[in-house]
Design a protein around this motif. Structure first.
Motif, PDB file in Angstrom:
ATOM      1  N   SER A 304      41.036  27.751  42.986  1.00 34.18           N
ATOM      2  CA  SER A 304      40.901  26.772  44.077  1.00 34.18           C
ATOM      3  C   SER A 304      42.239  26.502  44.743  1.00 34.18           C
ATOM      4  O   SER A 304      42.304  26.323  45.959  1.00 34.18           O
ATOM      5  N   ALA A 305      43.308  26.498  43.923  1.00 34.52           N
ATOM      6  CA  ALA A 305      44.629  26.204  44.486  1.00 34.52           C
ATOM      7  C   ALA A 305      45.007  27.268  45.520  1.00 34.52           C
ATOM      8  O   ALA A 305      45.466  26.951  46.617  1.00 34.52           O
ATOM      9  N   ALA A 306      44.792  28.535  45.181  1.00 33.70           N
ATOM     10  CA  ALA A 306      45.155  29.607  46.131  1.00 33.70           C
ATOM     11  C   ALA A 306      44.236  29.577  47.354  1.00 33.70           C
ATOM     12  O   ALA A 306      44.667  29.807  48.478  1.00 33.70           O
ATOM     13  N   LEU A 307      42.962  29.281  47.110  1.00 32.19           N
ATOM     14  CA  LEU A 307      42.007  29.302  48.224  1.00 32.19           C
ATOM     15  C   LEU A 307      42.128  28.061  49.113  1.00 32.19           C
ATOM     16  O   LEU A 307      41.498  28.002  50.168  1.00 32.19           O
ATOM     17  N   SER A 308      42.956  27.098  48.698  1.00 32.66           N
ATOM     18  CA  SER A 308      43.165  25.946  49.572  1.00 32.66           C
ATOM     19  C   SER A 308      44.102  26.308  50.736  1.00 32.66           C
ATOM     20  O   SER A 308      44.268  25.530  51.671  1.00 32.66           O
ATOM     21  N   PHE A 309      44.712  27.515  50.672  1.00 30.57           N
ATOM     22  CA  PHE A 309      45.443  28.030  51.840  1.00 30.57           C
ATOM     23  C   PHE A 309      44.396  28.739  52.709  1.00 30.57           C
ATOM     24  O   PHE A 309      43.869  29.776  52.303  1.00 30.57           O
ATOM     25  N   PRO A 310      44.082  28.190  53.878  1.00 30.85           N
ATOM     26  CA  PRO A 310      42.924  28.704  54.621  1.00 30.85           C
ATOM     27  C   PRO A 310      43.023  30.161  55.065  1.00 30.85           C
ATOM     28  O   PRO A 310      42.000  30.814  55.249  1.00 30.85           O
ATOM     29  N   THR A 311      44.257  30.702  55.230  1.00 27.36           N
ATOM     30  CA  THR A 311      44.350  32.108  55.669  1.00 27.36           C
ATOM     31  C   THR A 311      44.668  33.043  54.502  1.00 27.36           C
ATOM     32  O   THR A 311      45.097  34.170  54.702  1.00 27.36           O
ATOM     33  N   VAL A 312      44.453  32.550  53.288  1.00 30.10           N
ATOM     34  CA  VAL A 312      44.643  33.409  52.105  1.00 30.10           C
ATOM     35  C   VAL A 312      43.277  33.877  51.615  1.00 30.10           C
ATOM     36  O   VAL A 312      42.333  33.096  51.516  1.00 30.10           O
ATOM     37  N   LYS A 313      43.182  35.177  51.335  1.00 29.32           N
ATOM     38  CA  LYS A 313      41.923  35.777  50.862  1.00 29.32           C
ATOM     39  C   LYS A 313      42.104  36.276  49.431  1.00 29.32           C
ATOM     40  O   LYS A 313      43.132  36.879  49.114  1.00 29.32           O
ATOM     41  N   LEU A 314      41.083  36.045  48.619  1.00 29.97           N
ATOM     42  CA  LEU A 314      41.129  36.461  47.215  1.00 29.97           C
ATOM     43  C   LEU A 314      40.248  37.692  47.011  1.00 29.97           C
ATOM     44  O   LEU A 314      39.101  37.728  47.464  1.00 29.97           O
ATOM     45  N   HIS A 315      40.798  38.685  46.325  1.00 27.43           N
ATOM     46  CA  HIS A 315      40.030  39.883  45.959  1.00 27.43           C
ATOM     47  C   HIS A 315      40.175  40.089  44.462  1.00 27.43           C
ATOM     48  O   HIS A 315      41.288  40.340  43.973  1.00 27.43           O
ATOM     49  N   LEU A 316      39.096  39.974  43.708  1.00 23.14           N
ATOM     50  CA  LEU A 316      39.117  40.264  42.268  1.00 23.14           C
ATOM     51  C   LEU A 316      38.249  41.493  42.043  1.00 23.14           C
ATOM     52  O   LEU A 316      37.197  41.641  42.657  1.00 23.14           O
ATOM     53  N   TYR A 317      38.724  42.379  41.144  1.00 21.60           N
ATOM     54  CA  TYR A 317      38.067  43.683  41.030  1.00 21.60           C
ATOM     55  C   TYR A 317      36.979  43.728  39.966  1.00 21.60           C
ATOM     56  O   TYR A 317      36.346  44.762  39.783  1.00 21.60           O
ATOM     57  N   GLY A 318      36.784  42.644  39.224  1.00 26.63           N
ATOM     58  CA  GLY A 318      35.722  42.651  38.220  1.00 26.63           C
ATOM     59  C   GLY A 318      36.132  43.318  36.923  1.00 26.63           C
ATOM     60  O   GLY A 318      35.282  43.697  36.111  1.00 26.63           O
ATOM     61  N   LYS A 319      37.440  43.483  36.701  1.00 23.25           N
ATOM     62  CA  LYS A 319      37.889  44.045  35.414  1.00 23.25           C
ATOM     63  C   LYS A 319      37.780  42.940  34.368  1.00 23.25           C
ATOM     64  O   LYS A 319      38.209  41.811  34.617  1.00 23.25           O
ATOM     65  N   THR A 320      37.222  43.272  33.206  1.00 22.13           N
ATOM     66  CA  THR A 320      36.898  42.212  32.248  1.00 22.13           C
ATOM     67  C   THR A 320      38.067  41.807  31.352  1.00 22.13           C
ATOM     68  O   THR A 320      38.155  40.660  30.951  1.00 22.13           O
ATOM     69  N   THR A 321      38.984  42.749  31.050  1.00 22.38           N
ATOM     70  CA  THR A 321      40.055  42.421  30.097  1.00 22.38           C
ATOM     71  C   THR A 321      41.400  42.372  30.800  1.00 22.38           C
ATOM     72  O   THR A 321      41.918  43.412  31.213  1.00 22.38           O
TER      73      THR A 321
END
Ligand code: AMP
Length: 356
Positions: A304-321
């Motif tokens: 949430s902290a990173a996404l509170s920057f409105p022009t910042v986009k989060l990409h997570l790749y789904g790696k489990t470990t």
């Protein structure tokens, strides 16, 4: 995801279950890359095969080519996955590289150390990425023990370059030789792993033009179809040197998802499927920061902290470990200038460590 958006069905083959691509593919085949029978069966079920990992054995690329179109070709892959073949190819095409010498046997060490000088870096010729299989050399006597540490495998000794910065150009070439490119993108590494990429790169126009010309030259020479990233060193003395080729969408191009008219992945799909290439234009200055496994050491990062920057986009790749040094995802920031984008993405990544 880019392929599905264009209406294609996607099959993946990888040695592990539940891979980032496998999670969203129509068919996930789990097989080793050197299981040529599995590769043949895989290729029989698809029209076109491509790679997102260059260390696929040449035999697997050849087996796939018996049943499907393989783009880029196994020949391009073979050059990019072997540092000595790669350097030799570059020199043969008149492209500048850091001075280097091969080490195959004990007796090659002294002449290589004398020819290349110090400081230098000893690198294995195959399966090296993110600093794996590399030893810095500060004294000529250190080459022999370093080569033993690397398992006496075929290696190159490469002169250490005093870097002003590192840049990459990501070229796309279609089936009829049409081409376009993203970049140059400026790349900062930490412990040999890409840390932050920024576009546009802060380099003179003459350096940018040389890097783009070199990328086109390599892609034409290989009659390449698909995406190829070239990483360059910009030396403090002004020289532009080719570091290495990556025959696939590249980490430094991940900012193209959010910042460009067409992403590097869409461009890859367009190129290998014989479609027209999309416009690569950078719509806004952007910066990308990698999220490595160590970020999870204190528990789940504060998204949430990173996404509170409105022009910042989060990409997570789904790696489990999450493991130290493992690329788990990235952040992209868009801003009015490249400098601001870099500041913003670093600030957003820092905020991930704050208390939830
Ligand atoms: P590589 O896997 O060869 O791309 O190396 C990873 C990173 O290590 C590069 O992006 C550079 O930051 C650094 N590096 C590798 N080789 C050299 C060199 N010859 N001189 C200076 N830095 C290097």
């Amino acid at each position: 995801m880019a392929a599905r958006r264009l209406g294609y069905r996607v099959h993946t083959l990888a040695p592990d279950h539940d891979t980032p691509t496998g999670q969203i593919a129509d068919v996930e085949v789990v097989a080793s890359y050197d299981d040529v029978d599995a590769v043949r069966a895989f290729a029989q079920a698809v029209d076109v095969v491509t790679f997102e990992f260059e260390n696929v054995p040449a035999e697997a690329a050849a087996a796939a080519a018996e049943h499907a179109i393989v783009r880029p070709s196994g020949a391009a892959l073979a050059i990019a996955q072997h540092r000595l073949r790669e350097k030799t190819f570059l020199v043969d095409h008149g492209l500048p590289v850091a001075p280097f010498a091969p080490i195959r046997r004990e007796m090659d060490i002294a002449p290589a150390a004398a020819a290349v000088g110090c400081p230098a870096v000893l690198k294995t010729v195959a399966f090296g990425y993110d600093g794996k299989g590399q030893v810095p050399i500060t004294h000529p006597d250190a080459v022999a023990p370093a080569w033993h540490t690397l398992g006496r495998r075929e290696a190159i000794l490469e002169a250490f370059v005093d870097l002003a910065c590192e840049i990459s150009v990501i070229g796309a070439r279609g089936v009829s030789g049409e081409w376009s490119y993203f970049g140059p993108i400026e790349n900062a590494h930490r412990r040999h792993i890409l840390d932050v990429s920024v576009a546009p790169a802060d380099v003179p126009a003459s350096i940018a033009a040389l890097a783009v010309d070199a990328t086109k030259c390599v892609m034409d020479a290989l009659d390449y179809v698909g995406i190829l990233c070239i990483e360059f060193f910009v030396a403090r003395d002004g020289r532009l040197l080719v570091n290495e080729l990556a025959p696939r969408p590249h980490n430094s191009g991940h900012l193209t998802f959010d910042a460009c008219c067409t992403s590097q992945f869409e461009q890859q799909v367009r190129a290998i499927c014989g479609l027209p290439l999309g416009a690569p234009d950078l719509l806004q200055p952007a910066a990308m920061a990698n999220l490595l496994g160590e970020l999870w050491e204190g528990g789940e990062p504060n998204w949430s902290a990173a996404l509170s920057f409105p022009t910042v986009k989060l990409h997570l790749y789904g790696k489990t470990t999450p493991r130290a040094g493992r690329k788990m995802g990235h952040l992209t920031a868009l801003a009015d200038t490249a400098i601001h984008a870099r500041q913003l993405v670093v600030q957003a990544r820092e905020s991930l460590k704050s208390q939830v």
